[in-house]
Design a protein around this motif. Sequence first.
Motif, mmCIF file in Angstrom:
data_model
loop_
_atom_site.group_PDB
_atom_site.id
_atom_site.type_symbol
_atom_site.label_atom_id
_atom_site.label_comp_id
_atom_site.label_asym_id
_atom_site.label_seq_id
_atom_site.Cartn_x
_atom_site.Cartn_y
_atom_site.Cartn_z
ATOM 1 N N UNK A 58 0.834 -1.201 0.000
ATOM 2 C CA UNK A 58 0.000 0.000 0.000
ATOM 3 C C UNK A 58 0.870 1.252 0.000
ATOM 4 N N UNK A 59 0.746 2.028 -1.045
ATOM 5 C CA UNK A 59 1.568 3.227 -1.174
ATOM 6 C C UNK A 59 0.746 4.477 -0.867
ATOM 7 N N UNK A 60 1.441 5.527 -0.524
ATOM 8 C CA UNK A 60 0.847 6.858 -0.435
ATOM 9 C C UNK A 60 1.840 7.819 -1.058
ATOM 10 N N UNK A 61 1.327 8.954 -1.519
ATOM 11 C CA UNK A 61 2.188 9.910 -2.208
ATOM 12 C C UNK A 61 1.972 11.303 -1.631
ATOM 13 N N UNK A 62 3.065 11.992 -1.408
ATOM 14 C CA UNK A 62 2.994 13.422 -1.106
ATOM 15 C C UNK A 62 3.622 14.152 -2.279
ATOM 16 N N UNK A 63 2.843 15.041 -2.880
ATOM 17 C CA UNK A 63 3.282 15.768 -4.068
ATOM 18 C C UNK A 63 3.655 17.184 -3.687
ATOM 19 N N UNK A 72 -1.129 15.796 -8.462
ATOM 20 C CA UNK A 72 -2.006 14.981 -7.622
ATOM 21 C C UNK A 72 -3.153 14.428 -8.460
ATOM 22 N N UNK A 73 -3.656 15.244 -9.392
ATOM 23 C CA UNK A 73 -4.747 14.775 -10.261
ATOM 24 C C UNK A 73 -4.272 13.631 -11.153
ATOM 25 N N UNK A 80 -4.678 5.155 -4.503
ATOM 26 C CA UNK A 80 -3.576 5.510 -3.618
ATOM 27 C C UNK A 80 -3.826 6.906 -3.050
ATOM 28 N N UNK A 81 -3.699 7.066 -1.728
ATOM 29 C CA UNK A 81 -3.868 8.415 -1.184
ATOM 30 C C UNK A 81 -2.772 9.356 -1.690
ATOM 31 N N UNK A 82 -3.179 10.519 -2.163
ATOM 32 C CA UNK A 82 -2.226 11.520 -2.655
ATOM 33 C C UNK A 82 -2.504 12.842 -1.944
ATOM 34 N N UNK A 83 -1.483 13.377 -1.319
ATOM 35 C CA UNK A 83 -1.617 14.678 -0.662
ATOM 36 C C UNK A 83 -0.781 15.680 -1.437
ATOM 37 N N UNK A 84 -1.413 16.774 -1.831
ATOM 38 C CA UNK A 84 -0.676 17.802 -2.571
ATOM 39 C C UNK A 84 -0.235 18.906 -1.619
ATOM 40 N N UNK A 85 1.034 19.251 -1.675
ATOM 41 C CA UNK A 85 1.534 20.418 -0.939
ATOM 42 C C UNK A 85 1.901 21.472 -1.969
ATOM 43 N N UNK A 105 1.560 14.349 6.638
ATOM 44 C CA UNK A 105 1.428 13.022 7.262
ATOM 45 C C UNK A 105 0.121 12.919 8.047
ATOM 46 N N UNK A 106 -0.351 14.075 8.570
ATOM 47 C CA UNK A 106 -1.627 14.075 9.296
ATOM 48 C C UNK A 106 -2.780 13.673 8.391
ATOM 49 N N UNK A 107 -2.587 13.865 7.089
ATOM 50 C CA UNK A 107 -3.681 13.612 6.154
ATOM 51 C C UNK A 107 -3.618 12.216 5.536
ATOM 52 N N UNK A 108 -2.673 11.404 6.002
ATOM 53 C CA UNK A 108 -2.512 10.050 5.457
ATOM 54 C C UNK A 108 -2.779 9.045 6.573
#
Lengths: 223, 121
Positions: A58-63, A72-73, A80-85, A105-108
Amino acid sequence: MDIPVLKRLLAANDAVADQNARRLAQWKIFTVNLIGAPGCGKTKLLEASLERLRGKPRAAVIEGDIRTSLDAERLSGYETPVVQINTEPFGGDCHLEATAISGALDMIDLAKTDLLFIENVGNLVCPAEFKVGEDAKVVALSVTEGEDKPLKYPLAFRESELLVITKIDLVEHLEIDLDRIEANARQIHPAIEVLRVSAKTGEGIDRWLSWVFGRLSKKRPEA
Amino acid sequence: MHELSLAQSLLDIVCREAARLSAAVRVNAVNMKVGRFTALDRDALSFWFGLLAKEQLGTAPDLVIEEVDLVVKCPGCGAQERLEDPPIVCPRCGNGAVEIVSGRELDVWSIEVDEPTPTAG
């Protein structure tokens, strides 16, 4: 009167980076800080990776980008959860700092994450100087950028454990020597690992993912 | 431009150290040691530091940056040498697994402040 201070300028960032690292270690999440110039194929490499992974592990991505959520789109269709910064509200910073990652990280849901890819702001200079809590920095360099880049931007190559040479499907159209890229990178960092990939054709993606899995299993030897 | 955020970190450190000495202390200069193998534009750091300090302290201390050589140590032959340019390998035996002894510093070394004026009582 000279008063000694003896403090590292990056101490505040590194303290938060260490907190992030401890938080990620708690869940045994292997974290990659992916750096490279704008347009070198970082997002495409992640697209090809998520396409293969499909949630296992299980992956997650921070962009990280200065503006827009376009990346992110692009990565949104892979379960996969993607959080855009966006760094723009803070002055358009050229890199991600540890505090930005801490917020992301709070959003994952870390309990449901094995792998975390942090795609840094496109830039071959500044991100090399900032820890964000990663296990490894990985630098991506596309074949169109030229053989000399490791020598021109040495810190990124010194700080990275792995160099991923991207867009190798274009080599036939270019006058570029992949061995030369590798040799130049090794002048800066003799121990750097090097992989050659094309996210477009899929060549080398398995080897890249094997590298990731290898590092993940080191982080959780019991699994 | 990460020099802007580094300049703010620098100013935060300077303000904290100065406040520990006395609330009214005046900082005249800030001494840094910066390694050669860092991603830092010294002129940009000085520029931003001056600007932020003026805004937040009302005065801009001199920023004095001492450059630190890139020095590597070879675990193979024991050599410790200064490097001017890549490759980052032992200049004596060619070993690539050298340890960087110095050259990665981004350190706030000291601050120069006015001597405290002796006060009566």
